[in-house]
Design a protein around this motif. Structure first.
Motif, PDB file in Angstrom:
ATOM      1  N   MET A 110      41.334 -26.954 -23.572  1.00  0.00           N
ATOM      2  CA  MET A 110      40.514 -27.769 -24.472  1.00  0.00           C
ATOM      3  C   MET A 110      41.416 -28.546 -25.423  1.00  0.00           C
ATOM      4  O   MET A 110      42.477 -28.073 -25.808  1.00  0.00           O
ATOM      5  N   SER A 111      40.939 -29.697 -25.822  1.00  0.00           N
ATOM      6  CA  SER A 111      41.733 -30.520 -26.737  1.00  0.00           C
ATOM      7  C   SER A 111      41.618 -29.971 -28.155  1.00  0.00           C
ATOM      8  O   SER A 111      40.715 -29.193 -28.462  1.00  0.00           O
ATOM      9  N   ASP A 112      42.546 -30.410 -29.005  1.00  0.00           N
ATOM     10  CA  ASP A 112      42.492 -29.991 -30.397  1.00  0.00           C
ATOM     11  C   ASP A 112      41.159 -30.368 -31.025  1.00  0.00           C
ATOM     12  O   ASP A 112      40.570 -29.584 -31.766  1.00  0.00           O
ATOM     13  N   ALA A 113      40.686 -31.570 -30.718  1.00  0.00           N
ATOM     14  CA  ALA A 113      39.425 -32.040 -31.301  1.00  0.00           C
ATOM     15  C   ALA A 113      38.306 -31.071 -30.957  1.00  0.00           C
ATOM     16  O   ALA A 113      37.516 -30.662 -31.825  1.00  0.00           O
ATOM     17  N   THR A 114      38.240 -30.654 -29.696  1.00  0.00           N
ATOM     18  CA  THR A 114      37.171 -29.746 -29.275  1.00  0.00           C
ATOM     19  C   THR A 114      37.282 -28.409 -30.014  1.00  0.00           C
ATOM     20  O   THR A 114      36.275 -27.864 -30.474  1.00  0.00           O
ATOM     21  N   TRP A 115      38.517 -27.902 -30.119  1.00  0.00           N
ATOM     22  CA  TRP A 115      38.692 -26.628 -30.823  1.00  0.00           C
ATOM     23  C   TRP A 115      38.258 -26.747 -32.276  1.00  0.00           C
ATOM     24  O   TRP A 115      37.621 -25.856 -32.828  1.00  0.00           O
ATOM     25  N   ILE A 116      38.616 -27.866 -32.891  1.00  0.00           N
ATOM     26  CA  ILE A 116      38.276 -28.031 -34.312  1.00  0.00           C
ATOM     27  C   ILE A 116      36.765 -28.090 -34.495  1.00  0.00           C
ATOM     28  O   ILE A 116      36.180 -27.420 -35.357  1.00  0.00           O
ATOM     29  N   ILE A 117      36.119 -28.889 -33.623  1.00  0.00           N
ATOM     30  CA  ILE A 117      34.662 -29.010 -33.744  1.00  0.00           C
ATOM     31  C   ILE A 117      33.993 -27.667 -33.472  1.00  0.00           C
ATOM     32  O   ILE A 117      33.075 -27.248 -34.182  1.00  0.00           O
ATOM     33  N   ALA A 118      34.500 -26.959 -32.448  1.00  0.00           N
ATOM     34  CA  ALA A 118      33.906 -25.663 -32.113  1.00  0.00           C
ATOM     35  C   ALA A 118      34.100 -24.668 -33.243  1.00  0.00           C
ATOM     36  O   ALA A 118      33.174 -23.919 -33.600  1.00  0.00           O
ATOM     37  N   THR A 119      35.285 -24.675 -33.842  1.00  0.00           N
ATOM     38  CA  THR A 119      35.539 -23.759 -34.960  1.00  0.00           C
ATOM     39  C   THR A 119      34.631 -24.094 -36.141  1.00  0.00           C
ATOM     40  O   THR A 119      34.023 -23.200 -36.752  1.00  0.00           O
ATOM     41  N   GLY A 120      34.518 -25.381 -36.423  1.00  0.00           N
ATOM     42  CA  GLY A 120      33.631 -25.815 -37.507  1.00  0.00           C
ATOM     43  C   GLY A 120      32.189 -25.404 -37.229  1.00  0.00           C
ATOM     44  O   GLY A 120      31.468 -24.950 -38.124  1.00  0.00           O
ATOM     45  N   ALA A 121      31.771 -25.552 -35.973  1.00  0.00           N
ATOM     46  CA  ALA A 121      30.390 -25.202 -35.626  1.00  0.00           C
ATOM     47  C   ALA A 121      30.151 -23.704 -35.781  1.00  0.00           C
ATOM     48  O   ALA A 121      29.106 -23.294 -36.305  1.00  0.00           O
ATOM     49  N   LEU A 122      31.119 -22.891 -35.355  1.00  0.00           N
ATOM     50  CA  LEU A 122      30.953 -21.440 -35.502  1.00  0.00           C
ATOM     51  C   LEU A 122      30.863 -21.042 -36.972  1.00  0.00           C
ATOM     52  O   LEU A 122      30.011 -20.241 -37.362  1.00  0.00           O
ATOM     53  N   ALA A 123      31.770 -21.631 -37.780  1.00  0.00           N
ATOM     54  CA  ALA A 123      31.721 -21.350 -39.221  1.00  0.00           C
ATOM     55  C   ALA A 123      30.364 -21.782 -39.761  1.00  0.00           C
ATOM     56  O   ALA A 123      29.727 -21.060 -40.547  1.00  0.00           O
ATOM     57  N   GLY A 124      29.919 -22.965 -39.300  1.00  0.00           N
ATOM     58  CA  GLY A 124      28.656 -23.513 -39.790  1.00  0.00           C
ATOM     59  C   GLY A 124      27.472 -22.635 -39.436  1.00  0.00           C
ATOM     60  O   GLY A 124      26.622 -22.359 -40.292  1.00  0.00           O
ATOM     61  N   ILE A 125      27.404 -22.177 -38.180  1.00  0.00           N
ATOM     62  CA  ILE A 125      26.250 -21.347 -37.791  1.00  0.00           C
ATOM     63  C   ILE A 125      26.260 -20.032 -38.561  1.00  0.00           C
ATOM     64  O   ILE A 125      25.227 -19.593 -39.070  1.00  0.00           O
ATOM     65  N   SER A 126      27.440 -19.409 -38.656  1.00  0.00           N
ATOM     66  CA  SER A 126      27.509 -18.136 -39.385  1.00  0.00           C
ATOM     67  C   SER A 126      27.023 -18.313 -40.815  1.00  0.00           C
ATOM     68  O   SER A 126      26.237 -17.508 -41.325  1.00  0.00           O
ATOM     69  N   CYS A 127      27.510 -19.368 -41.460  1.00  0.00           N
ATOM     70  CA  CYS A 127      27.117 -19.604 -42.854  1.00  0.00           C
ATOM     71  C   CYS A 127      25.636 -19.951 -42.952  1.00  0.00           C
ATOM     72  O   CYS A 127      24.945 -19.504 -43.879  1.00  0.00           O
ATOM     73  N   ALA A 128      25.144 -20.764 -42.002  1.00  0.00           N
ATOM     74  CA  ALA A 128      23.745 -21.194 -42.077  1.00  0.00           C
ATOM     75  C   ALA A 128      22.799 -19.995 -41.966  1.00  0.00           C
ATOM     76  O   ALA A 128      21.778 -19.940 -42.644  1.00  0.00           O
TER      77      ALA A 128
END
Ligand SMILES: Nc1ncnc2c1ncn2[C@@H]1O[C@H](COP(=O)(O)OP(=O)(O)OP(=O)(O)O)[C@@H](O)[C@H]1O
Ligand SMILES: [Mg+2]
Lengths: 280, 255
Positions: free
Chosen positions: A1-19
């Motif tokens: 996976m590209s860096d962009a994908t990893w960053i977005i995926a990491t952000g999304a995981l953080a986001g769902i957990s927090c939400a």
């Protein structure tokens, strides 16, 4: 996976957990307690490190949870026993614990390898630099896997305690009269908040953590009349914020965490314009 | 004499060391409709919560059918005062009523057909079945009140504690609710309500508990609802009081 994908995926995981945890905080009018815990856990991280000399994940989590629960406990004490207002109690507790954390870092600066700037303004752009190896293969950023673990814990706990968390949030009096352990579930939620905060905060920085705890949940609150939907919509908004925030930041060559926080805010502004009649 | 449904013995309740109810002592027999009456701030809501065992008491105790209330909570249903409910919470009418049955079920237990039937029956009983998918903020005041009464019914309790169920409801709703209470009474249930309308007190309730921080009097309505007791309860503060006492006096003359 590209860096962009990893960053977005990491952000999304953080986001769902927090939400997910943010939804319950918002419904109990404790949004700012999330903010408080996200700051005061610093003291927990530093103490954990100073006591054990280790920066390993379990130590960090234990330190964060201990201080997170301490925050909730002191806040409650000031409010109930000390007759102070709820928001004042929160403000007093977290600034004090946060200051303690800062002083611990400065006093033991030589020994602590925690960067104040990084903790406060953690930058998600750097997450692909710190990867984990599984055997001989690089399986991606450490932050991604940590957050995946935390999200699983959140999902399992909220799934298992859904009815109890719901009744405790809506009507603690009924909960108590039905024999639900209201205090226990309060601290379960506080544990999840601490866990989520510390994991997310290493990856995305504390400002984005606060945004992710409060903004998607409030936007979802405007869009639905069902708790289940609110959890789902808040998670979805967090994912969209991660994706669009990344592209926004790349376009303007700005901080990705800030881009995500900004996107989340814009999504909230959009939900203000959704007519009440369209709520699900 | 049979065991009373509710027995409150020498109860003192304090919020943060400041007592708001002193030396409350009364008992309510099974199968009666009882009213808790007193001015604003008299401690009526506090008394109901204490009867539920929801507040730590400084002294005294509450027994439910002769046992400490903490062992008997499952047979008590509670309807909160309207102001105490979070009407913005994302929850529908049906979910609120269902909560009374399943709020404490562990996740591995599914909602049973019996639970569903009880909820439907309760919704029908109070006449809000058609509103069951509405959000609770999309209801009129009277309909909101009915939601919580339906939840109490769905709990299938022996004792119902209701905090001002008639506040802000129209005459038709009031009549429907009082009919419901009479049905509950016929089924040997005990209903204890905070009630503000002194005009209807004697018509609706067999039993009254007059409080104003202390117990003024408790007993059968006919014997307890005297001008003297009302005066003590309201401390002569209500302008309305003289009119009411006049009515009470008339009623006594009539009887
Ligand atoms: N959670 C609380 N903390 C501190 N004091 C309280 C609390 N709840 C109520 N009180 C105080 O206790 C007293 C009795 O309150 P309570 O709500 O029982 O009165 P009430 O008879 O139900 O009044 P109303 O008719 O207005 O509903 C009041 O003086 C009130 O200010
Ligand atoms: Mg009251």
């Amino acid at each position: 996976m590209s860096d962009a994908t990893w960053i977005i995926a990491t952000g999304a995981l953080a986001g769902i957990s927090c939400a997910l945890v943010g939804t319950f905080l918002v419904l109990r009018r404790l949004s700012m307690l999330g903010d408080a815990i996200s700051h005061s856990v610093l003291a927990g991280l530093v103490s954990g490190f100073l006591l054990t000399g280790s920066r390993s994940l379990p130590i960090m989590f234990i330190g964060a949870i201990a201080v997170g629960i301490l925050t909730a406990f002191i806040t409650n004490l000031l409010h109930e026993r000390g007759k102070l207002q709820q928001d004042a109690s929160i403000g007093i507790t977290f600034t004090w614990l946060f200051a303690l954390g800062v002083i611990l870092i400065s006093a033991f600066a030589g020994q602590v390898d925690l960067d104040q700037d990084c903790v406060l303004f953690g930058e998600i752009a750097f997450t692909p630099l710190d990867t984990v190896m599984f055997g001989n293969t690089d399986i991606g950023p450490r932050a991604f896997w940590t957050l995946l673990l935390v999200l699983s814990v959140n999902l399992l706990t909220i799934g298992a305690g859904y009815r109890q968390l719901k009744v405790c949030s809506f009507d603690p009096t009924l909960a108590r009269s039905l024999g639900v352990k209201v205090t226990f579930w309060h601290y379960v939620l506080m544990t999840l908040v601490s866990l989520t905060t510390v994991a997310a905060f290493e990856a995305v920085g504390s400002i984005l953590v606060v945004a992710l705890l409060v903004v998607p949940a409030n936007a979802a609150f405007l869009l639905t009349h069902r708790l289940g939907n609110m959890l789902a919509i808040a998670s979805l908004i967090a994912v969209i914020a991660s994706f669009s925030g990344y592209h926004l930041a790349v376009h303007f060559d700005a901080s990705i965490s800030a881009g995500m926080a900004l996107s989340a805010g814009l999504l909230l502004a959009l939900s203000l314009f959704v007519p009440r009649g369209l709520r699900s | 004499m049979s065991i009373p449904a509710v027995e409150v013995h020498d109860l003192t309740v304090a919020y943060r060391q400041r007592p708001v109810l002193w030396d409350i002592d009364f008992s309510i027999p099974e199968g009666c409709l009882a009213a808790v009456v007193g001015p604003n701030g008299a401690g009526k809501s506090t008394l109901l919560k204490a009867v539920m065992g929801l507040l730590p008491s400084t002294s005294g105790y509450v027994n439910i059918f002769g046992e400490p209330v903490l062992n008997k909570r499952s047979i008590i249903a509670y309807v909160p005062q309207r102001e105490e409910v979070d009407w913005d919470f994302p929850i529908t009418v049906q979910e609120v009523v269902m909560m009374g049955r399943t709020g404490r079920l562990p996740f591995w237990r599914r909602v049973s057909t019996h639970d569903r039937n009880m909820v439907e029956q309760a919704l029908t009983e109070v006449g809000i079945f058609d509103l069951k998918h509405r959000h609770i903020s999309e209801l009129s005041g009277g309909q909101q009140q009915r939601v919580f009464i339906a939840r109490a019914l769905a709990q299938d309790a022996a004792i119902y504690l209701m905090d001002e169920p008639f506040a802000g409801v129209d005459a038709a709703t009031e009549k429907a609710v009082i009919e419901l209470f009479r049905k509950l009474k016929a089924a040997r249930k005990t209903v204890i309500c905070v009630h503000h309308d002194l005009h209807t007190l004697a018509d609706y309730f067999d039993y009254v508990v007059l409080v104003n921080l202390r117990l003024v009097a408790a007993g059968q309505t006919s014997a307890t609802l005297t001008p003297e007791n009302l005066n003590k309860t309201y401390g002569g503060r209500l302008g309305l009081l003289s009119e009411i006492t006049e009515r009470v006096r008339k009623r006594q003359v009539d009887m």
